[in-house]
Design a protein around this motif. Sequence first.
Motif, short mmCIF file in Angstrom:
data_model
loop_
_atom_site.label_atom_id
_atom_site.label_comp_id
_atom_site.label_asym_id
_atom_site.label_seq_id
_atom_site.Cartn_x
_atom_site.Cartn_y
_atom_site.Cartn_z
N ALA A 130 0.83 -1.20 0.00
CA ALA A 130 0.00 0.00 0.00
C ALA A 130 0.87 1.25 0.00
O ALA A 130 2.06 1.21 0.31
CB ALA A 130 -0.91 0.01 1.22
N CYS A 131 0.25 2.38 -0.35
CA CYS A 131 0.97 3.65 -0.32
C CYS A 131 1.16 4.15 1.11
O CYS A 131 2.12 4.86 1.41
CB CYS A 131 0.21 4.71 -1.13
SG CYS A 131 0.30 4.46 -2.91
N SER A 132 0.24 3.80 1.99
CA SER A 132 0.33 4.19 3.39
C SER A 132 -0.44 3.18 4.22
O SER A 132 -1.28 2.44 3.71
CB SER A 132 -0.23 5.60 3.61
OG SER A 132 -1.61 5.65 3.26
N GLY A 133 -0.14 3.17 5.50
CA GLY A 133 -0.81 2.23 6.40
C GLY A 133 0.02 0.98 6.60
O GLY A 133 0.76 0.55 5.72
N SER A 134 -0.13 0.38 7.78
CA SER A 134 0.65 -0.81 8.10
C SER A 134 -0.21 -1.97 8.54
O SER A 134 0.29 -3.06 8.82
CB SER A 134 1.65 -0.49 9.23
OG SER A 134 0.96 -0.02 10.39
N ALA A 187 -7.95 8.13 -4.97
CA ALA A 187 -7.83 9.16 -3.93
C ALA A 187 -6.54 8.99 -3.13
O ALA A 187 -5.86 9.97 -2.79
CB ALA A 187 -9.05 9.12 -3.01
N GLN A 188 -6.20 7.74 -2.81
CA GLN A 188 -4.97 7.50 -2.05
C GLN A 188 -3.73 7.82 -2.88
O GLN A 188 -2.72 8.29 -2.34
CB GLN A 188 -4.94 6.04 -1.57
CG GLN A 188 -6.01 5.73 -0.53
CD GLN A 188 -5.91 4.31 0.00
OE1 GLN A 188 -5.18 3.48 -0.54
NE2 GLN A 188 -6.67 4.02 1.04
N TRP A 189 -3.79 7.59 -4.15
CA TRP A 189 -2.67 7.98 -5.02
C TRP A 189 -2.51 9.49 -5.05
O TRP A 189 -1.39 10.01 -5.05
CB TRP A 189 -2.90 7.47 -6.44
CG TRP A 189 -2.79 5.99 -6.62
CD1 TRP A 189 -2.38 5.07 -5.68
CD2 TRP A 189 -3.10 5.24 -7.80
NE1 TRP A 189 -2.41 3.81 -6.20
CE2 TRP A 189 -2.85 3.87 -7.50
CE3 TRP A 189 -3.56 5.58 -9.06
CZ2 TRP A 189 -3.04 2.87 -8.44
CZ3 TRP A 189 -3.75 4.58 -10.01
CH2 TRP A 189 -3.50 3.23 -9.70
N ASP A 190 -3.62 10.21 -5.09
CA ASP A 190 -3.57 11.67 -5.14
C ASP A 190 -2.85 12.26 -3.92
O ASP A 190 -2.27 13.35 -4.00
CB ASP A 190 -4.98 12.25 -5.22
CG ASP A 190 -5.70 11.86 -6.50
OD1 ASP A 190 -5.02 11.51 -7.47
OD2 ASP A 190 -6.95 11.90 -6.52
N GLU A 191 -2.90 11.53 -2.80
CA GLU A 191 -2.28 12.02 -1.56
C GLU A 191 -0.90 11.40 -1.30
O GLU A 191 -0.26 11.75 -0.31
CB GLU A 191 -3.20 11.72 -0.37
CG GLU A 191 -4.59 12.34 -0.47
CD GLU A 191 -4.53 13.85 -0.55
OE1 GLU A 191 -3.68 14.43 0.15
OE2 GLU A 191 -5.32 14.44 -1.31
N SER A 192 -0.47 10.50 -2.14
CA SER A 192 0.76 9.75 -1.88
C SER A 192 1.99 10.47 -2.43
O SER A 192 2.09 10.70 -3.65
CB SER A 192 0.66 8.36 -2.51
OG SER A 192 1.92 7.73 -2.54
N PRO A 193 2.96 10.82 -1.59
CA PRO A 193 4.22 11.41 -2.08
C PRO A 193 4.93 10.48 -3.07
O PRO A 193 5.55 10.94 -4.03
CB PRO A 193 5.04 11.61 -0.81
CG PRO A 193 4.02 11.69 0.29
CD PRO A 193 2.93 10.75 -0.11
N HIS A 194 4.82 9.18 -2.83
CA HIS A 194 5.49 8.21 -3.69
C HIS A 194 4.90 8.25 -5.10
O HIS A 194 5.62 8.29 -6.11
CB HIS A 194 5.35 6.81 -3.09
CG HIS A 194 6.42 5.86 -3.52
ND1 HIS A 194 6.46 5.31 -4.78
CD2 HIS A 194 7.50 5.36 -2.86
CE1 HIS A 194 7.50 4.51 -4.89
NE2 HIS A 194 8.15 4.52 -3.73
#
Length: 554
Positions: A96-100, A153-160
């Motif tokens: 994932a782009c974020s979260g563990s 939406a998660q991609w839009d917020e992901s620095p990566h």
Amino acid sequence: VRHFMPVEFLKNYLKTMSYYKASVFHWHLTDDVAWRLEIPSRPKLAGANPKSPEFYSEADVREVVTYAASLFIDVLPTIETPGHALAALSAYPELACSGSHFEIPDRITGLPIHVLCVSKKEVADFMSDVIAVVVKLFPFPYVHIGGDEVSTAQWDESPHIKAFAVQIGLHNTGPDVLETWFCHLSNELQAVNRSIIMWDDHFQNRAFSVSKRCPHAEKTWVVQAWKMLFPVSANEETILSGFPFRTLASPIRTVYLDYPVASTDFNRSLNWKITEPGSRTMGGSANMWTEDSKPEEVMAKVYPRYLAITDRLWGGPSYTRVASMVKWTTSNEELYRPRSLDEGSERAAHRHCSPAGPLPTQFGVTCGKFAFTEAPVSATWKGAEVLTNMVPYGERFRGDRALDEDEGSYFWAIAPPAGGVFTVSWADSPNKSMRVGKWFTELSARTGSVDRPADQLVNGRLSVAQWLPNPGSKEKYKLKWVVVGSFKNGRAHADSTLLDQGPVAAVQIESTQTQIQWMALVELTAKLGPGRSKPSFEDLPLQRARLVQVPMLM
């Protein structure tokens, strides 16, 4: 994948498919709720959902593929990416782009929000491992890679993802990134002599042409069209000749066999116009999603409707059904009348479903309904007006379907919004005696049908408009709305003490929170109590305007 289907069930399913000349079994193996395909290098995937841990071993897959081949059926595997990936993320959160930490809920409602972070090397390596197994187990020259209902939406917020998009010169972090992912998978599969198939969602957001990273996409990609929106289709059913990709037709409104008979019945499927002349349509598919179906419930949804679909598909893209004239005899003369388009095929299908027919005798199949049947409104609600600002899924799911005491018909609302209401009212009836309403001792509402049990109203309330005493005013009674119950597990029951306060002139169901899940309002039921002398129509105030109205939604 959403309900696990045992290997023996699949083999009987394939055997039945073969009898009716199906040539490809589309096997959906991964989704949000579970990952069903064993990947030895990624052992956490199998059993990713502890509440539904079943999976297919490599030996299981070989058994199914070999059996299918003996019936001259190819097997098309689907590995959903980059959306519908919650099961993969719960096993390997680093994808994932974020979260563990990711948990699979008991029931997935609404559109998925969790996606693979496709700019990560970890994700590319993960898919390489998966593809290696898929190519080894499935000899079919196509692999379905999903691509539907992808929330970016998660991609839009992901620095990566943002850095990735800038680095390779993309214009956005949504469609461009998704297309780049398709290009990557296409190239990897082309290297092992496979072509990708993806759902048609992506093409709503794009012009026909694809990026320079996939210059041969229009030749190598295959699009499976379910939404059928422009530029794929202009009527949500027929592939347009100008759409440049090779296409498989599986329109949601025509061939989705998990949908109720009122939506997709034998007649509608038989009259499906698959494609315009000149398109690159390769064929079609009948989809049977199993989030609401256990193995023992599947066949009655597939048959007899699949018989109409296979009749239509084997007819070819330019095939049309022409009504002929048939002779019938009255007591004193012979007459001719137009024959229904489906009369011959429907008669044959009925024979196949009969107790002596091949479906029950050879395959143990009990057929479901051929067509939607319409029942009258029950006596309780006779003369009532139905008002709603929710959007039904077509004429066969209009409001009065919830008032007929028939389990098979219902009001089916598309994604009820906050403030969406469904109202049944006598308050404005032209019949003056009905405006007083009725005395109820019980009142309840049930959402979630037999064939769509999860289509429930999640957050809502049940209210009634009652004529209640209006002390201190020259108008003896006033129509007042009273909340008498709230929804829990898709049901609401009225407080009988509140019902006893006055006659009910209207009943209302309100959605108090926007939901993505559709709502199947199966029945609004009430038990009548003894009538009372007060109030009478003469006691009601002079009516100068409509008493019950439905608010507009902005």
